[in-house]
Design an enzyme around this catalytic site. Structure first.
Site, PDB file in Angstrom:
ATOM      1  N   SER A 122       0.827  -1.210   0.000  1.00 50.12           N
ATOM      2  CA  SER A 122       0.000   0.000   0.000  1.00 50.12           C
ATOM      3  C   SER A 122       0.857   1.253   0.000  1.00 50.12           C
ATOM      4  CB  SER A 122      -0.903   0.015   1.234  1.00 50.12           C
ATOM      5  OG  SER A 122      -1.652   1.217   1.245  1.00 50.12           O
ATOM      6  N   LYS A 176      -4.409  -6.948   3.425  1.00 49.47           N
ATOM      7  CA  LYS A 176      -4.481  -5.807   2.486  1.00 49.47           C
ATOM      8  C   LYS A 176      -5.924  -5.533   2.064  1.00 49.47           C
ATOM      9  CE  LYS A 176      -3.130  -2.459  -0.188  1.00 49.47           C
ATOM     10  NZ  LYS A 176      -3.943  -2.288  -1.321  1.00 49.47           N
ATOM     11  N   HIS A 179      -7.464  -3.705   4.852  1.00 47.51           N
ATOM     12  CA  HIS A 179      -6.901  -2.347   4.793  1.00 47.51           C
ATOM     13  C   HIS A 179      -7.715  -1.501   3.815  1.00 47.51           C
ATOM     14  CE1 HIS A 179      -4.495   0.581   2.522  1.00 47.51           C
ATOM     15  NE2 HIS A 179      -3.794   0.795   3.625  1.00 47.51           N
ATOM     16  N   ASN A 180      -7.984  -2.062   2.650  1.00 43.63           N
ATOM     17  CA  ASN A 180      -8.728  -1.312   1.645  1.00 43.63           C
ATOM     18  C   ASN A 180     -10.177  -1.069   2.061  1.00 43.63           C
ATOM     19  OD1 ASN A 180      -6.343  -1.574   0.229  1.00 43.63           O
ATOM     20  ND2 ASN A 180      -7.370  -1.857  -1.728  1.00 43.63           N
ATOM     21  N   GLU A 183      -9.998   1.767   4.220  1.00 41.62           N
ATOM     22  CA  GLU A 183      -9.731   2.913   3.321  1.00 41.62           C
ATOM     23  C   GLU A 183     -11.052   3.435   2.726  1.00 41.62           C
ATOM     24  OE1 GLU A 183      -6.528   2.206   0.351  1.00 41.62           O
ATOM     25  OE2 GLU A 183      -8.024   2.660  -1.171  1.00 41.62           O
TER      26      GLU A 183
HETATM   27  C1  6PG Z   1      -3.244   1.276  -1.611  1.00 39.57           C
HETATM   28  C2  6PG Z   1      -4.536   1.392  -2.364  1.00 39.57           C
HETATM   29  C3  6PG Z   1      -4.427   0.758  -3.705  1.00 39.57           C
HETATM   30  C4  6PG Z   1      -5.493   1.174  -4.678  1.00 39.57           C
HETATM   31  C5  6PG Z   1      -6.885   0.861  -4.238  1.00 39.57           C
HETATM   32  C6  6PG Z   1      -7.920   1.620  -5.006  1.00 39.57           C
HETATM   33  O1  6PG Z   1      -3.293   0.738  -0.523  1.00 39.57           O
HETATM   34  O2  6PG Z   1      -2.221   1.739  -2.104  1.00 39.57           O
HETATM   35  O3  6PG Z   1      -5.549   0.765  -1.634  1.00 39.57           O
HETATM   36  O4  6PG Z   1      -4.333  -0.618  -3.499  1.00 39.57           O
HETATM   37  O5  6PG Z   1      -5.379   2.532  -4.931  1.00 39.57           O
HETATM   38  O6  6PG Z   1      -7.081  -0.501  -4.434  1.00 39.57           O
HETATM   39  O7  6PG Z   1      -9.087   0.935  -4.874  1.00 39.57           O
HETATM   40  P1  6PG Z   1     -10.410   1.314  -5.605  1.00 39.57           P
HETATM   41  O8  6PG Z   1     -10.101   1.512  -7.064  1.00 39.57           O
HETATM   42  O9  6PG Z   1     -11.288   0.139  -5.368  1.00 39.57           O
HETATM   43  O10 6PG Z   1     -10.895   2.573  -4.956  1.00 39.57           O
END
Ligand code: 6PG
Length: 462
Positions: A122, A176, A179-180, A183
């Site tokens: 990430s 991960k 984590h997302n 996010e």
């Molecule tokens: C990270 C982000 C990366 C990506 C996302 C975007 O941790 O660096 O999470 O993995 O930018 O997956 O996800 P979406 O396109 O689903 O918003």
């Protein structure tokens, strides 16, 4: 490195900057040229346009990472690699693969005598270049071999690398994924606060910049609040307006948030703020229908009946509260998934790795790290006294914000989900006794009693 897109190239250049001799493969010769031309002088970086050449250039056992789109491209790379590999070689998938795909690939590769690891990374392109958060899992023998490289390139917090072995099987990709999910939740919550301050209070982008700056300078310090602050100042080259005002309100999604929700449902772990964040991106995609409905249900907007500065403080507290709830939900999911999916995820290490480099890094993670160090088996952050203290101080303002938003008709589903979760979680007695009665009434599904053990059924309409 297999795949020299932005992430692959930047991570490889980061490795080279730390003294490792590296090679990269991409079919696209422009990408291999760009890799070589952007290498720091004095570093050893070479690009190849055939996989065979790249594999041959590596010392044995070979250490390879792929950063290609999730899904079929990962399987395609594996298939192309198979005739080129020797026993003991290590292949790492650094993309956002679904954890069930990773599990399948681990077994497949192990049977052939190769090491395969799923590894979440990430931090976006900048993070990859200067220090991402790295979430490896699976083959612990292979991890030992690549640990020095990963530790060298990872972000550092208090001198410690933001990488650790995060558990068995597909644990790296599972962590991960969650984590997302977190996010998604935090981004949704920030967007709700933006709506309340922008449409609700009528603040312009300069005023918004100042508010998010203050928040980021204080207890809400985090990567996502920081970039939000800066977004408000960015000008659009085409019109001279602020770029944020020119962006269509339809959110994209690659799927990791949805996967988090789907898996939480399967595990029976409630993560409603993450679920709502997924739903709100989906609603945003229905732009044409929303436009029709907006005309149909037009309401006159009224002013928020509180002084501006007071409301801004309330919104700040509401965001702080709901962000904590988002982490609590994601971490509760990891706690359960660790056992249910036999991953042995070390929770203090997860929180430690998230403190720097990743998209959800935030000063709150120091507090959570302390909590999980005290009790690695903590089922939910809300049960930790220090966290309870933080929430106590903010909960009234979350209620205040929701009351005003509801009165004015602003959607704050993320904030509401956080509060409802909190109110349910802290209820010793929920109204689910009635649901049990209903189930038993129409379907003889039985119920338990509060005063004696056993399973009971009643003929309700006799
Ligand atoms: C990270 C982000 C990366 C990506 C996302 C975007 O941790 O660096 O999470 O993995 O930018 O997956 O996800 P979406 O396109 O689903 O918003």
């Amino acid at each position: 490195m297999i795949g020299l897109g932005v992430m692959g190239r930047n991570l490889l250049l980061n490795m080279a900057d730390h003294g490792f001799a590296v090679v990269g493969f991409d079919l696209d010769s422009q990408k291999t040229s760009l890799l070589e031309s952007s290498a720091t002088p004095g570093t050893t970086v070479k690009g190849f346009n055939t996989l065979a050449e790249m594999v041959q250039a590596l010392e044995k056992p070979r250490k390879m990472m792929m950063l290609v789109p999730a899904g079929k491209p990962v399987d395609d790379v594996i298939q192309s690699l198979l005739p080129l590999l020797e026993k003991g070689d290590i292949v790492i998938d650094g993309g956002n693969s679904h954890y069930t795909d990773t599990l399948r690939r681990v077994t497949f590769m192990e049977e052939k005598g190769f090491h395969f690891m799923g590894c979440g990374i990430s931090g976006g392109e900048q993070g990859a270049r200067t220090g991402p958060s790295i979430m490896p899992g699976g083959d612990s023998v292979a991890y030992k071999d690549v640990q020095p490289i990963l530790e060298a390139v990872a972000a550092k917090v208090n001198g410690e690398p933001c990488v650790a072995y995060l558990g068995k099987g597909a644990a790296g990709h599972y962590v991960k994924m969650v984590h997302n999910g977190i996010e998604y939740a935090i981004m949704q919550l920030i967007s709700e606060t933006y709506d309340l301050l922008h449409r609700g209070l009528g603040l312009d982008n300069d005023e918004l910049y100042k508010i998010y700056k203050n928040w980021n300078d204080g207890e809400l310090q985090s990567f996502l609040v920081e970039i939000t602050r800066d977004i408000f100042l960015k000008k659009d080259d085409k019109t001279g307006n602020r770029l944020v005002d020119m962006i269509l309100d339809k959110a994209g999604a690659k799927g990791t948030g949805k996967w988090t929700s789907q898996d939480a449902m399967d595990l029976g772990v409630p993560i409603p703020v993450i679920d709502i964040a997924v739903c709100m991106r989906e609603i945003s995609a229905y732009k044409e229908e929303r436009t029709q409905a907006a005309a149909l249900y037009k309401t006159s907007s009224s002013d928020i009946p509180v002084p501006k500065e007071v409301f801004i403080q309330q919104v700040q507290d509401a965001l702080y509260f709901a962000v904590i709830i988002s982490y609590a939900q994601g971490l509760a999911q990891l706690h359960i998934a660790s056992k249910e999916l036999d991953m042995d995820i070390p929770m203090p290490q997860v929180v430690k790795v998230w403190r720097g480099g990743c998209i959800i890094r935030s000063s709150l993670l120091e507090i959570f790290f302390t909590a999980f160090q005290k009790n690695p088996a903590l089922p939910n952050l809300l049960l930790e006294k220090d966290v309870a203290q933080l929430l106590h101080g903010k909960k009234q303002n979350l209620r205040n914000v929701i009351i005003h938003a509801v009165h004015m008709g602003y959607p704050v589903a993320g904030l509401m989900a956080a509060l409802s979760y909190f109110d349910a979680y802290r209820s010793e007695r929920m109204p689910t006794n009635l649901i049990q009665a209903q189930r038993d009434y129409f379907g003889a599904h039985t119920y338990q009693r509060i005063d004696e053990p056993g399973t009971f059924h009643t003929e309700w309409n006799k």
